[in-house]
Structure formats: structure tokens, C-alpha cells
Write a protein that holds these residues in place. Structure first.
Motif, PDB file in Angstrom:
ATOM      1  N   HIS A 103      -7.797   9.387  -3.586  1.00  0.00           N
ATOM      2  CA  HIS A 103      -8.201   7.566  -4.195  1.00  0.00           C
ATOM      3  C   HIS A 103      -6.120   7.458  -5.824  1.00  0.00           C
ATOM      4  O   HIS A 103      -5.847   6.574  -6.065  1.00  0.00           O
ATOM      5  CB  HIS A 103      -8.875   6.965  -4.694  1.00  0.00           C
ATOM      6  CG  HIS A 103     -10.106   6.674  -3.847  1.00  0.00           C
ATOM      7  ND1 HIS A 103     -11.021   7.089  -3.708  1.00  0.00           N
ATOM      8  CD2 HIS A 103      -9.221   5.849  -1.875  1.00  0.00           C
ATOM      9  CE1 HIS A 103     -11.849   6.272  -2.253  1.00  0.00           C
ATOM     10  NE2 HIS A 103     -10.024   5.828  -2.030  1.00  0.00           N
ATOM     11  N   CYS A 114       2.328  -2.416  -3.344  1.00  0.00           N
ATOM     12  CA  CYS A 114       0.499  -1.861  -3.981  1.00  0.00           C
ATOM     13  C   CYS A 114      -0.210  -2.424  -2.320  1.00  0.00           C
ATOM     14  O   CYS A 114      -1.737  -1.921  -2.139  1.00  0.00           O
ATOM     15  CB  CYS A 114       0.370  -2.877  -5.483  1.00  0.00           C
ATOM     16  SG  CYS A 114       0.754  -2.857  -6.348  1.00  0.00           S
ATOM     17  N   VAL A 130      -2.831   0.178  -1.402  1.00  0.00           N
ATOM     18  CA  VAL A 130      -4.584  -0.066  -1.060  1.00  0.00           C
ATOM     19  C   VAL A 130      -5.015   0.124   0.247  1.00  0.00           C
ATOM     20  O   VAL A 130      -5.984   0.243   0.389  1.00  0.00           O
ATOM     21  CB  VAL A 130      -4.648  -1.776  -1.070  1.00  0.00           C
ATOM     22  CG1 VAL A 130      -6.227  -2.118  -0.976  1.00  0.00           C
ATOM     23  CG2 VAL A 130      -4.375  -2.063  -2.396  1.00  0.00           C
ATOM     24  N   ALA A 169      -6.000   4.310   0.403  1.00  0.00           N
ATOM     25  CA  ALA A 169      -6.921   3.967   0.309  1.00  0.00           C
ATOM     26  C   ALA A 169      -8.061   3.842   0.898  1.00  0.00           C
ATOM     27  O   ALA A 169      -9.215   4.437   1.347  1.00  0.00           O
ATOM     28  CB  ALA A 169      -6.899   3.023  -1.560  1.00  0.00           C
ATOM     29  N   LEU A 170      -7.974   2.941   1.277  1.00  0.00           N
ATOM     30  CA  LEU A 170      -8.546   1.927   2.778  1.00  0.00           C
ATOM     31  C   LEU A 170      -8.870   3.257   3.746  1.00  0.00           C
ATOM     32  O   LEU A 170      -9.805   3.679   4.010  1.00  0.00           O
ATOM     33  CB  LEU A 170      -8.817   0.167   2.849  1.00  0.00           C
ATOM     34  CG  LEU A 170      -9.082   0.253   4.152  1.00  0.00           C
ATOM     35  CD1 LEU A 170     -10.671   0.258   3.717  1.00  0.00           C
ATOM     36  CD2 LEU A 170      -8.980  -1.083   5.036  1.00  0.00           C
TER      37      LEU A 170
END
Length: 415
Positions: A26, A57, A61, A64-65
Motif C-alpha cells: 500500500h 490516482c 486505488v 491497492a484494491l
């Protein structure tokens, strides 16, 4: 009130490694935004720059998911996130192409080219590195690492027509993807290894308990098998004699009674032998088992000359404590000490694996098979002994058992 330190110390070693692995990936997502989106802010203004920042961005994200879902898949908690991997791959390709298109057809300027080039390279490198977390086998990982750089080089060649530029970009992207993919795969391998080692330690402790139960069952069978067979035969003979009115039936039943009483005595001896253990043997065994498990174990003191009842009670404490340091603690060091003080034998077991565990489950406190502190106290109470257990400073768990000497004439010594 649970603070961050308590939350962290409450985790097992595998859980700590997993938390660290997730946090590392992360953080990589944060690095992606810092290295790709921030340069765009000062280089490309207006709606075009805002759109590119928004795309970076969104890609971060999505990475990260994918990290969360892929680690869960590696741990067997969910199915492989195939759709999410395809989504991330498509998003990576789209954002990269848009960024490179800006260098060719967008506003001119070195700042614009540098910012768009950074987005192009970083998005591909981070996207490929994250995707390798969720694929089966090395071949698929190699295909990702080689395929995206090849596609990047082909896209550059198609848009710019420059072969050297295409080769340079393909090589840079390849090196970045390979490095991040290797880091991801190594982290996953390490996480699996830690969980497998923890499971192996748990299995070893269960096998030790199962082996002891088998030994007890075997000894009990050896003692009772023959006697029960004799009792059955003599009882049958007594029945036949009684039906015929023969007085010998009484003698046979007397013999049955004698064998039954002898069997009771032998069973008590077996149970006593199971419960009574040699303290010196248990101390040596504890040191050997803990050392084999990677736990530094220091044993001080000797059991020679102590009464049999005292040795038996304390040996059981050592056996239970050792088993539970392996099963319930997260220890790196363990110290076992035996000493005689004021007419009492004191056994102390300390380990540093009590972090985050309750006093009934941490370190050497929680006995397997439903024994625990209550079971140990019951055993010690039979010889007027006492037991104290609890967490000390710095996550150290201490168990102290005291048993009075039964007038054995043992000289006081502190070892």
C-alpha cells in the motif's frame, strides 16, 4: 484503551508479517501517486493535467484494491481476483497510452514530456508488479513482466517511429517491472513460508500430545488385556460349575475377585507412571524441543536428590509449559530454573512470547487439552504446591511453581 503498540504486540508472528506485507504494497501505491501524479501538477495545467492526475490516482486505488484481494487469495480466504486483474491490466494499458500520447500530440515542452513519460513508465511498472501478486505460477508472471514492456516498446515505435527510443523505453520498463515483480513474488513466498512454519509448529505440538496418548493407551492395553481375558474365562467357568452345583465355582469367583483387584492396582500404577515423570528428563527434553523450534532455552538447576513426588509434580509443569510455549506463545527466548529455597522447591519458567495474550492463554500459561492453569494447580495441590502465572514487563510471561520438600533432607541451594 488499546493503543497501536498493544494492537501490534497482540498479533502473532505470521499476522505481523502479513500486516507488514500489506502495508509495504500500500505504501508502494502512495509512491506511485508521489512519483507520477505530483510532477504533472506543475508541468501540465488545465483540464488535461487534472484528467491525468485523476487517472493516476484511480490507477493507484485500483492497485491497492488488487493488493488486498490478491493477498487474501494467497492466504486462501477468497477466490482468485481474475476480473480485478484484467481490470487493472486494462487500466494500466489505457493510462500509459494516454500519457505517451500527450508526449506526442499534447502541449509541447520538456516539462510536459518528462511528466507524461514518468506517468507512462511508473503506471506500467507498478501495475505489472501488483498484478504478479494475483497470478498462478512463474510462467504467467514472466509473461506479464515481458509482455507489458514489449507492448510499451511497440506503442512507442508506432507513435514516434523511433527504434532507439522504443528500445530504451522497453528496457527501462522491463527492468522496473522485473524488480517490482521479484519483490512482490518474494514477499508472497515469505508470507506463505511463515504461515507454513507456524502450522508446522502447531502440528508438532499436537503430535507430541497424540504420541503421549498412544503410549498411555498401549500401556493400558498391555496391562488390562491379559487380565480381562482371564477374568472372562474364569467367570464363564464359574457359571458352568455353579449350574452343576459344584463348590469349585466359589473358588473360581474368588480368583476372579483377586485378578480384578490386581488389575485395579496395575491400572493405578500405569496412571501414576503416566502422571509421574522424571524432572531431569523433562528439563532436558524441554531444552531440546525448544531449541529445535528456534527458541533459545536456558536451563539452570538440577533435579538430583529431590523427592519423587516433588519431581513428578514439577516435571508435569515443565511438560505443560514447554508445550504451550510452542503452541500459544510467540517466544524467542525461554528460561527454566530450579532451586531450593526455605524448604520449598521453586520452578520458574519465563518466556518472551506473552505479547497480546491473556493470562490464561499466553506464553506458558494455557495448557493443551483443557488443562491450563487450573489443571496444573490441581496437580500441585496434591503435593501442597502452589502456582503463580502472569505477564511481566516487556511482554515476558512468568510461571512460578513451588512445592514443599517432603522431609527429604535436601540441602538448600540456589542454582
Amino acid at each position: 484503551m488499546r493503543g497501536p503498540d498493544t494492537w501490534w504486540r497482540g498479533k502473532s508472528t505470521p499476522a505481523k508479517v502479513e500486516t507488514y506485507t500489506r502495508a509495504s504494497f500500500h505504501f508502494i501505491v502512495v509512491v506511485e501517486i508521489a512519483t507520477a501524479a505530483l510532477p504533472v501538477t506543475g508541468a501540465i495545467g488545465g483540464g488535461l493535467g487534472a484528467l491525468l492526475i485523476l487517472l493516476v490516482c484511480a490507477h493507484a486505488v485500483l492497485c491497492a484494491l488488487t493488493v488486498s484481494r490478491s493477498v487474501d487469495w494467497v492466504r486462501g480466504r477468497r477466490e482468485q481476483p481474475v476480473r480485478l486483474l484484467w481490470t487493472l491490466g486494462s487500466a494500466t494499458a489505457v493510462v500509459a497510452l494516454i500519457a505517451f500520447a500527450l508526449t506526442e500530440y499534447g502541449p509541447k515542452g520538456d516539462d510536459v514530456d518528462s511528466a507524461a513519460g514518468s506517468v507512462f513508465t511508473v503506471v506500467i511498472v507498478f501495475g505489472v508488479g501488483i498484478m504478479t501478486l494475483g497470478v498462478h505460477g512463474r510462467r504467467r508472471a514472466y509473461a506479464l513482466v515481458a509482455g507489458f514492456p514489449a507492448g510499451a516498446g511497440l506503442a512507442v515505435l508506432t507513435m514516434s517511429g523511433s527504434v532507439p527510443e522504443a528500445l530504451v523505453i522497453a528496457l527501462v520498463v522491463l527492468l522496473g517491472c522485473a524488480f517490482l515483480a521479484f519483490t512482490a513474488l518474494f514477499s508472497v513466498w515469505l508470507l506463505k513460508a511463515v504461515y507454513e512454519l507456524d502450522a508446522a509448529r502447531e502440528t508438532r505440538a499436537r503430535l507430541a500430545v497424540a504420541e503421549e496418548r498412544l503410549r498411555f493407551g498401549r500401556d493400558l492395553h498391555d496391562v488390562m488385556g491379559r487380565n480381562l481375558a482371564v477374568i472372562a474365562l474364569k467367570s464363564e467357568l464359574a457359571v458352568q460349575l455353579a449350574r452343576r452345583g459344584r463348590p469349585e465355582a466359589v473358588e473360581q469367583m474368588i480368583e476372579v475377585q483377586r485378578i480384578a483387584q490386581e488389575s485395579q492396582r496395575e491400572v493405578r500404577d500405569v496412571v501414576r507412571g503416566y502422571r509421574e515423570a522424571d524432572l531431569a528428563v523433562e528439563l532436558a527434553g524441554a531444552q531440546g524441543v525448544l531449541t529445535a523450534a528456534g527458541i533459545t532455552c536456558e536451563v539452570t538447576g538440577e533435579a538430583a536428590g529431590l523427592p519423587v513426588e516433588v519431581q513428578s509434580a514439577l516435571a508435569w509443569v515443565v511438560r505443560e509449559a514447554t508445550t504451550n510455549v510452542l503452541r500459544h506463545g510467540d517466544a524467542e527466548q525461554c528460561a527454566v530454573a530450579v532451586r531450593v529455597r526455605e524448604g520449598r522447591v521453586v520452578l520458574t519458567v519465563e518466556n518472551d512470547g506473552a505479547a497480546g495474550a491473556s493470562d490464561d492463554a499466553g506464553g506458558a500459561s494455557h495448557g493443551g487439552g483443557g488443562s491450563g492453569l487450573a489443571g496444573l494447580r490441581e496437580r500441585l495441590a496434591a503435593v501442597d504446591g502452589t502456582l503463580e502465572a502472569g505477564r511481566r514487563d516487556a511482554g515476558v510471561f512468568r510461571l512460578v511453581a513451588e512445592v514443599p520438600l517432603a522431609g527429604a533432607g535436601v540441602s538448600e541451594a540456589v542454582v
